[in-house]
Each structure stands twice: as structure tokens, then as C-alpha cells.
Design an enzyme around this catalytic site. Structure first.
Site, PDB file in Angstrom:
ATOM      1  N   CYS A  11      -0.638  -2.350  -1.621  1.00  0.00           N
ATOM      2  CA  CYS A  11      -0.605  -0.897  -1.417  1.00  0.00           C
ATOM      3  C   CYS A  11      -1.285  -0.251  -2.621  1.00  0.00           C
ATOM      4  CB  CYS A  11       0.817  -0.383  -1.187  1.00  0.00           C
ATOM      5  SG  CYS A  11       1.906  -0.453  -2.619  1.00  0.00           S
ATOM      6  N   ARG A  17       5.618   0.126  -1.218  1.00  0.00           N
ATOM      7  CA  ARG A  17       5.382  -0.578   0.040  1.00  0.00           C
ATOM      8  C   ARG A  17       5.102  -2.067  -0.113  1.00  0.00           C
ATOM      9  NH1 ARG A  17       0.726   3.135   2.256  1.00  0.00           N
ATOM     10  NH2 ARG A  17       0.238   3.086   0.035  1.00  0.00           N
ATOM     11  N   ASP A 129       3.150   6.015   2.645  1.00  0.00           N
ATOM     12  CA  ASP A 129       3.634   5.960   1.267  1.00  0.00           C
ATOM     13  C   ASP A 129       4.861   6.866   1.151  1.00  0.00           C
ATOM     14  OD1 ASP A 129       4.069   5.946  -1.453  1.00  0.00           O
ATOM     15  OD2 ASP A 129       1.965   6.226  -1.974  1.00  0.00           O
TER      16      ASP A 129
END
Length: 158
Positions: A11, A17, A129
Site C-alpha cells: 500500500c 492496509r 485507505d
């Protein structure tokens, strides 16, 4: 003995994440008794969070589900494209950035989107996100990651 599946989750900063995807996948692999068959890691596109633990909110939400997130953030490195079989980004920007960083287009086949492996959240086209959102954002990310990691494990176990 077969060569282990080597998976890198990616990420932007490697504090929400991708570190959570690493934790969820490791948990599922351990539950299935397949630890020797996998090498699992995570990294970020950017290096500004290097060395940090996952976001404290993400760790708290993950802990409530039984995941212990202890990974220290690190950036994606060129050698990752040689050391991992699958490099899984969370959104289109991650995918584009990974393709830009790949040593050559022949490594692009290793790059996949996390939601490709979803079996319940088939409408999801990315893992959002949660950093600037509230608690529900962290929970939704974990829901998506549990679904996608379960699908990924099933696809590699066939």
C-alpha cells in the site's frame, strides 16, 4: 518439497492496509497449518514511515479480531520483484506505482490487485485507505482483507 508461495502486500505507507493484509494472511496460513508453504511480507510505495509499527488504530481493530500486527514499515525495493511471486497492491495507484518500479515489464505479471481475490465483496474494486477515516473505515478494510486473503489462500491451495 515444493517451493513456498512468496507474497508481498503493498500500500502507500505500509502502516494500515498492507501490514494488515500480511497479518491476516499469516493468521489464515497458520490456522490452515501451511506455514512452511508461504513467505509473506508487506511494504509501502513511500518510505516516509520506514521502521514504524502499523497505525495504532489499525492494530487495535486488528487485535479485536485476533490479529497481532508487529511488522515494521519498509519501502518496496527492486529485489522484491525477484524475491516474491505475487506482489499485491491495494488500489490502482499502488498498481501503477508498482509497474513503474518494476525492473521490467516481465515482472508485471506478478502484480495483482487485492480485491481480485474477494469472493464475498465482489463489488469492491480496491481496498480504501482508512487513515483519515473513522472506526468504520478500519473495520471495512479488515472485512475486505479477510475476504480477499481467504480467496487468495484458496486460489493457491488448488
Amino acid at each position: 518439497m515444493r517451493k513456498p508461495h512468496r507474497i508481498l502486500f503493498v500500500c502507500m505507507g505500509n502502516i494500515c492496509r498492507s501490514s494488515s493484509a500480511e497479518g491476516v494472511m499469516k493468521h489464515l496460513v497458520e490456522e490452515a497449518g501451511h506455514e512452511e508453504e508461504f513467505v509473506i511480507g508487506s511494504a509501502g510505495i513511500l518510505s516516509y514511515r520506514q521502521g514504524e509499527l502499523p497505525d495504532s488504530r489499525m492494530r487495535a481493530h486488528a487485535a479485536r479480531r485476533g490479529y497481532n500486527l508487529t511488522h515494521r514499515s519498509r519501502p518496496v525495493r527492486t529485489e522484491d520483484f525477484y524475491n516474491f511471486d505475487l506482489i499485491i497492491g491495494m488500489d490502482d495507484r499502488n498498481i501503477d506505482d508498482l509497474k513503474d518500479r518494476a525492473p521490467g515489464p516481465e515482472e508485471w505479471d506478478k502484480i495483482h490487485r487485492m480485491t481480485e481475490y474477494c469472493t464475498r465483496f465482489t463489488h469492491a474494486d480496491h481496498v480504501p485507505d482508512p487513515y483519515y477515516g473513522g472506526a468504520e473505515g478500519f473495520e471495512y478494510v479488515l472485512d475486505l482483507l479477510e475476504d480477499a486473503c481467504t480467496g487468495l489462500l484458496a486460489s493457491l491451495s488448488d
